[in-house]
Scaffold this active site. Structure first.
Site, PDB file in Angstrom:
ATOM      1  N   LYS A   1      39.828  37.811  36.872  1.00 32.65           N
ATOM      2  CA  LYS A   1      40.753  38.880  36.490  1.00 32.65           C
ATOM      3  C   LYS A   1      42.120  38.338  36.069  1.00 32.65           C
ATOM      4  O   LYS A   1      42.945  39.088  35.545  1.00 32.65           O
ATOM      5  CB  LYS A   1      40.905  39.886  37.640  1.00 32.65           C
ATOM      6  CG  LYS A   1      39.604  40.620  37.975  1.00 32.65           C
ATOM      7  CD  LYS A   1      39.803  41.645  39.066  1.00 32.65           C
ATOM      8  CE  LYS A   1      38.488  42.195  39.590  1.00 32.65           C
ATOM      9  NZ  LYS A   1      37.762  43.013  38.623  1.00 32.65           N
TER      10      LYS A   1
ATOM     11  N   CYS B   1      33.736  51.102  41.727  1.00 28.52           N
ATOM     12  CA  CYS B   1      33.623  50.559  43.087  1.00 28.52           C
ATOM     13  C   CYS B   1      34.734  51.096  43.987  1.00 28.52           C
ATOM     14  O   CYS B   1      35.257  50.376  44.842  1.00 28.52           O
ATOM     15  CB  CYS B   1      33.634  49.034  43.086  1.00 28.52           C
ATOM     16  SG  CYS B   1      32.333  48.292  42.087  1.00 28.52           S
TER      17      CYS B   1
END
Length: 446
Positions: A260, A400
């Site tokens: 990320k 999520c």
């Protein structure tokens, strides 16, 4: 360095999708990689590939040096210590692995009579007496007992929520949580009531992967430390977008992923204050994390960070991610934050489109360029497929993070998330595409 010159460093962006230029707005899921990172991983395999911290031959020594240099680069990016013997960064296979490692280690520390570090404290590499006393004091603090409390929030990613919920079930601790306000921000103002004298662990996200909201963590950390609790920060959505200094934040532990922050997949990090890492028992066992292993007596484990890096480390990925950290630092996180605030303001204009509801703050202040939204009458999967036909990549689903979606009264959403390579034109093209969703599916006019 201009945004155009930064963007030109990402080979994957120089392509078309369904006849349109790629407009990649799924950075919160995984960021694209600049050429220097791709080349660094390739170069490791071509010139350095060997087991790190193993062997005395030249390749092994060079690989180890590159691996430790990468650890230092990541540490400097977030303000952690990297000096030999003081390292505060543990390399893991990812953020989820780091959170599970921490939960597992605390679970071991909670077992009655279990003290795997006692042999290490009295073994061949015995620490000095002051460190031993500190180890003992902190080891006792890690143990959870029935009735203790673990605090999370309604905005947590499942990778935070589930390991700690399971830890609570295994130890008899009680799970408590911060609620969120109508913008999806964690209610830090309730810290004095949510965090009690029974609280042992507080784990919250610094930036929500759904709302993009930046959490006001100062009152949470202060209250947690007031009652003697440890604070764990999920920094996955913060490290690539904001200037971070873990010392100034005052957290005890923090976790984030390489992929990320413009690095490779398969590598992540656990930050821990050094005195806490010294006292934390290992979670995984195997090669390299042990100093002395016996058949008939307890093992003597290595000091951190090696104690937590059992087995073969993701060396190529870690080295390449060190390059990503250096690259990000070279741009300057202040510049990244400023640029992405401009992109955020553009993305948020979808709120002016009839039938569009943003799940999160409507202002570009105290948030990052991650915008989840609901399209009235159109399923998120249809939204995603429609945008994909125009070359625009977004995320659909619950990301999520189901509890925060339920807070907004939905099960799923669509999410656009930007990075340093996202241009104002990319954001505007996305907004115009969103404007066409309801007319396409429902025949309505905006």
């Amino acid at each position: 360095m201009s945004i155009d010159s930064i963007r030109s460093q990402f080979p994957i962006l120089d392509q078309t999708v369904n006849g349109h230029p790629l407009d990649y707005l799924d950075t919160a899921a995984t960021a694209q990689k600049p050429g220097c990172v791709i080349e660094a991983e390739k170069r490791f395999y071509e010139t350095l590939n060997a087991g790190v911290h193993r062997g005395t031959h030249t390749l092994a020594a060079r690989a180890t040096m590159a691996y430790e240099q990468a650890r230092a680069r990541v540490a400097r990016l977030v303000g952690a210590d990297w000096r030999e013997g003081h390292e505060e960064i543990v390399v893991t296979p990812g953020c989820t692995a780091a959170l599970n490692m921490l939960a597992t280690a605390i679970g071991y520390a909670s077992l009655p009579g279990y003290d795997p570090l006692s042999a290490s404290r009295s073994g061949a590499r015995q620490a000095d007496a002051d460190t031993d006393d500190s180890d003992s004091r902190y080891s006792r603090r890690f143990a959870l007992h029935p009735g203790d409390e673990i605090v999370v929030s309604q905005a947590e990613h499942h990778s935070v929520l589930l390991p700690l919920r399971e830890l609570a079930l295994r130890t008899g601790a009680k799970l408590r949580w911060f609620g969120t306000d109508d913008e999806g921000r964690i209610r830090s103002d309730t810290a004095d009531t949510v965090i009690t004298k029974k609280t042992r662990i507080v784990a919250v996200t610094l930036v929500s992967n759904v709302t993009g909201a930046i959490t006001e963590v100062k009152p949470i950390i202060e209250r947690a430390h007031e009652v003697g609790a440890f604070v764990v920060l999920d920094m996955c959505q913060a490290v690539p977008h904001l200037p971070i200094d873990v010392k100034k934040l005052g957290c005890d532990f923090a976790v984030w992923s390489g992929h990320k922050m413009y690095g490779p997949t398969g590598v992540g990090y656990l930050y821990g204050r050094r005195e806490l890492l010294e006292a934390l028992p290992p979670a995984f066992f195997g090669g390299e994390m042990v100093d002395l292993a016996y058949l008939d007596r307890p093992a003597v484990y290595e000091r951190p960070p090696l104690r937590f890096e059992a087995g073969t480390q993701p060396a190529a990925q870690a080295v390449a991610n060190g390059v990503a950290a250096q690259w990000l630092g070279g741009i300057g996180l202040e510049k990244v934050e400023t640029h992405e605030r401009e992109i955020t303001a553009e993305l948020l204009t979808i709120a002016d489109i009839p039938g569009i509801r943003i799940l999160g703050p409507l202002s570009s202040e105290q948030r990052v360029a991650t915008v989840s939204f609901e399209v009235e009458g159109v399923h998120p999967h249809d939204v995603g497929q429609y945008l994909d036909t125009l070359g625009i990549a977004v995320r659909t689903g619950h990301h999520c993070a189901q509890p925060i979606h339920r807070r907004f009264g939905v099960e799923t959403s669509s999410r656009a998330s930007a990075g340093i390579y996202t241009s104002v034109e990319d954001a505007r093209r996305f907004v115009e595409a969103v404007r066409g969703i309801r007319p396409y599916f429902l025949g309505t006019r905006n």
